[in-house]
Write an enzyme that holds these catalytic residues in place. Structure first.
Site, PDB file in Angstrom:
ATOM      1  N   THR A 225       0.858  -1.187   0.000  1.00  0.00           N
ATOM      2  CA  THR A 225       0.000   0.000   0.000  1.00  0.00           C
ATOM      3  C   THR A 225       0.896   1.239   0.000  1.00  0.00           C
ATOM      4  OG1 THR A 225      -0.228  -0.242   2.405  1.00  0.00           O
ATOM      5  CG2 THR A 225      -2.033  -1.077   1.034  1.00  0.00           C
ATOM      6  N   LYS A 251       4.213  -7.076   3.622  1.00  0.00           N
ATOM      7  CA  LYS A 251       4.004  -5.661   3.334  1.00  0.00           C
ATOM      8  C   LYS A 251       3.824  -4.917   4.638  1.00  0.00           C
ATOM      9  CE  LYS A 251       0.698  -3.441   3.329  1.00  0.00           C
ATOM     10  NZ  LYS A 251       0.099  -2.481   4.335  1.00  0.00           N
ATOM     11  N   THR A 262       1.025  -3.135  11.115  1.00  0.00           N
ATOM     12  CA  THR A 262       0.143  -3.183   9.960  1.00  0.00           C
ATOM     13  C   THR A 262       0.916  -3.904   8.943  1.00  0.00           C
ATOM     14  OG1 THR A 262      -1.350  -1.397  10.024  1.00  0.00           O
ATOM     15  CG2 THR A 262      -0.722  -1.967   7.956  1.00  0.00           C
ATOM     16  N   GLU A 349       7.165   4.767   7.403  1.00  0.00           N
ATOM     17  CA  GLU A 349       6.719   5.996   6.749  1.00  0.00           C
ATOM     18  C   GLU A 349       7.531   7.201   7.221  1.00  0.00           C
ATOM     19  OE1 GLU A 349       2.096   4.682   5.938  1.00  0.00           O
ATOM     20  OE2 GLU A 349       2.565   5.868   7.710  1.00  0.00           O
ATOM     21  N   ASN A 476       0.733  10.874   6.984  1.00  0.00           N
ATOM     22  CA  ASN A 476      -0.471  10.374   7.628  1.00  0.00           C
ATOM     23  C   ASN A 476      -1.550  11.432   7.780  1.00  0.00           C
ATOM     24  OD1 ASN A 476      -0.195   7.401   8.540  1.00  0.00           O
ATOM     25  ND2 ASN A 476       1.825   8.309   8.835  1.00  0.00           N
ATOM     26  N   THR A 481      -6.721   6.193   6.458  1.00  0.00           N
ATOM     27  CA  THR A 481      -6.508   4.791   6.814  1.00  0.00           C
ATOM     28  C   THR A 481      -7.832   4.105   7.079  1.00  0.00           C
ATOM     29  OG1 THR A 481      -6.169   5.454   9.109  1.00  0.00           O
ATOM     30  CG2 THR A 481      -4.217   5.131   7.761  1.00  0.00           C
TER      31      THR A 481
END
Length: 481
Positions: A225, A251, A262, A349, A476, A481
């Site tokens: 993603t 992932k 996640t 991230e 973010n 999300t």
């Protein structure tokens, strides 16, 4: 005597060429990631029926693999390296047109001994609930379907029905029982699977299955993603004198926090192992890997790792977790899962470097691991690393609030090979050298090693995270999300 020695270094970073970007070298890729991670996007025209899977696997580069040293050799192939496995990844219309592939499938030619590990989040997604039930019913599985784009979490009975219909349709195409098909989903919470697009794409997905490296690569890309890199690895080793292979893909880059992160993962091996032992081994390896990574302290609704063992290597059957062969396989499983887990943390991230925390001298492995997790999870430690500040106080504080008793006079902290604290007291050290160590790691998206000793006990453990940058907030704030 306190021990706080850095462990062996891990393998070097390797990147394939990007789709349509052959002039972009590895250093440029690393710098692009380090300077502005999520501004670096690689999109290409969606794969058509005539597109090769090797093209699909180049939508994003492959992650660096951080395998621990051991009696194994890294080999190509990912989830298809082990005997009996095929994989595919295609664009099925679950993402916006023109983006990456979004449907992946991994299958086994025989009934594979199956195990799973799942999120501890009470708002577990529909595919998580389904997989738990399927693994309660059956000790084996033959296929794992993964979609990206919609998490199918917090979608109620309708979302669960979507899972049943998707699994049923794939089972019919593969001529399997529904409980032999497992499913994983990733994407936006609250959105159901685009069932029509998924069902229409299943025949093409099945026809694209391949035991090749390209098949594994395309699947690894399709499950991503916000990831900037795909995560895939395989190793070859010996169990009881017989060559076996263990491979995997995963992932994840955000919403990463124990337990699980996640993250989605599929692990494959051709070792022969019975169900009870396999399920115990998988949980042990998950605890040593995916449960030891953290990016932002959020635990996802969809975290899933499915592990399949085909038994086609011809190795001795493992029926006792304490036997020598089981220990050999456990070490291989640990290595693959840790390699993937560290790649996830590296791809955090907005991150500019991987943080590896090693704790020794605790009473047990579990206690050492808990201290390591606390330090790797600390927002203050992560921010200090990003600011290139060798702030030993934040490290000591995080170790102290982990909930594991130790005598502070035994505390010893190193940053790389620079000793910051010993016998619970700060030392005079070269701050410029320590800052440069952090700065260099950030410039090359390298690894920052934090080594902590808390006593003379036999327990040691590791955890992995990344620094906390301005880009994390920006990413973010802009991504639903």
């Amino acid at each position: 005597m306190h021990t706080c020695a850095p462990p062996h270094h891990f393998s070097s970073l390797k990147f394939p060429e990007l789709h349509g970007s052959s002039k972009l070298n590895n250093l440029q890729v690393l710098r692009s990631f380090g300077l502005s991670k999520r501004s670096f996007k690689v999109f290409a025209v969606a794969a058509s029926s005539s597109s090769s899977m090797s093209e699909a696997s180049n939508y994003i580069p492959a992650a660096p693999i951080f395998l621990p040293e051991g009696p194994w050799q890294q080999i190509p192939g990912g989830v298809t390296a082990a005997k009996g496995f095929k994989a595919a990844g295609i664009y099925g219309g679950l993402r916006a047109k023109g983006e990456k592939p979004d449907l992946a499938l991994v299958t086994c030619d025989v009934d594979a001994t199956a195990a799973g590990a799942f999120t501890t989040n009470m708002v577990a997604a529909a595919p998580v609930l389904y997989c738990k039930n399927a693994l309660d019913i059956s000790k084996t599985a033959r296929a794992v379907l993964i979609n990206a784009g919609q998490a199918n979490a917090a979608t109620g009975d309708a979302g669960y029905q979507d899972v049943l219909e998707s699994v049923g349709a794939l089972a019919m195409l593969l001529k399997l029982k529904p409980e032999e098909v497992l499913i994983e989903s990733t994407g936006i919470i609250g959105q159901r699977i685009k069932k029509g697009a998924l069902l229409n794409s299943l025949p093409k997905l099945v026809n694209s299955l391949s035991p090749s490296i390209e098949g594994a690569g395309s699947a690894a890309v399709a499950i991503t993603t916000t990831d900037l890199v795909s995560k895939s690895v395989a190793i070859e080793s010996q169990v009881g004198g017989t060559n076996i292979k263990v491979g995997g893909m995963a992932k994840g880059s955000g919403m990463i926090h124990p337990n699980m992160a996640t993250m989605l993962g599929v692990i494959t091996t051709d070792a022969l192992v019975n169900s009870d032992v396999w399920r115990k081994m998988v949980q042990i390896s998950v605890n040593r890997s995916f449960n030891q990574i953290t990016v932002d302290g959020d635990t996802s609704t969809n975290d899933t790792v499915i592990a399949l063992a085909s038994g086609l290597s011809g190795s001795i059957s493992i029926s006792n977790i304490n036997c020598h062969e089981a220990m050999q396989l456990q070490a291989c499983l640990d290595a693959v899962m840790q390699g993937l887990a560290k790649s996830i943390a590296w791809d955090g991230e907005g991150a500019t470097c991987l943080i590896e925390v090693t704790v020794t001298g605790a009473e047990s492995e579990a206690k050492a691991a808990k201290i390591a997790r606390a330090v790797a999870s600390s927002s203050l430690v992560k921010a200090a690393v990003y600011g290139r500040d060798p702030n030993w106080g934040r490290i000591a504080a995080a170790a102290g609030y982990a909930g594991i008793p130790f005598h502070q006079n035994n505390l010893r902290i190193m940053l790389g090979d620079i000793l910051l604290m010993d016998n619970g007291q700060p030392l005079s050290f070269d701050r410029s050298a320590a800052s440069n160590y952090l700065r260099k790691a950030g410039e090359i998206h390298g690894t920052v090693g934090i080594y902590i000793s808390v006593g003379d006990g036999p327990g040691s453990g590791q955890a992995w995270g990344c620094d906390l940058s301005y880009d994390y907030v920006k990413i973010n704030a802009e991504y639903t999300t």
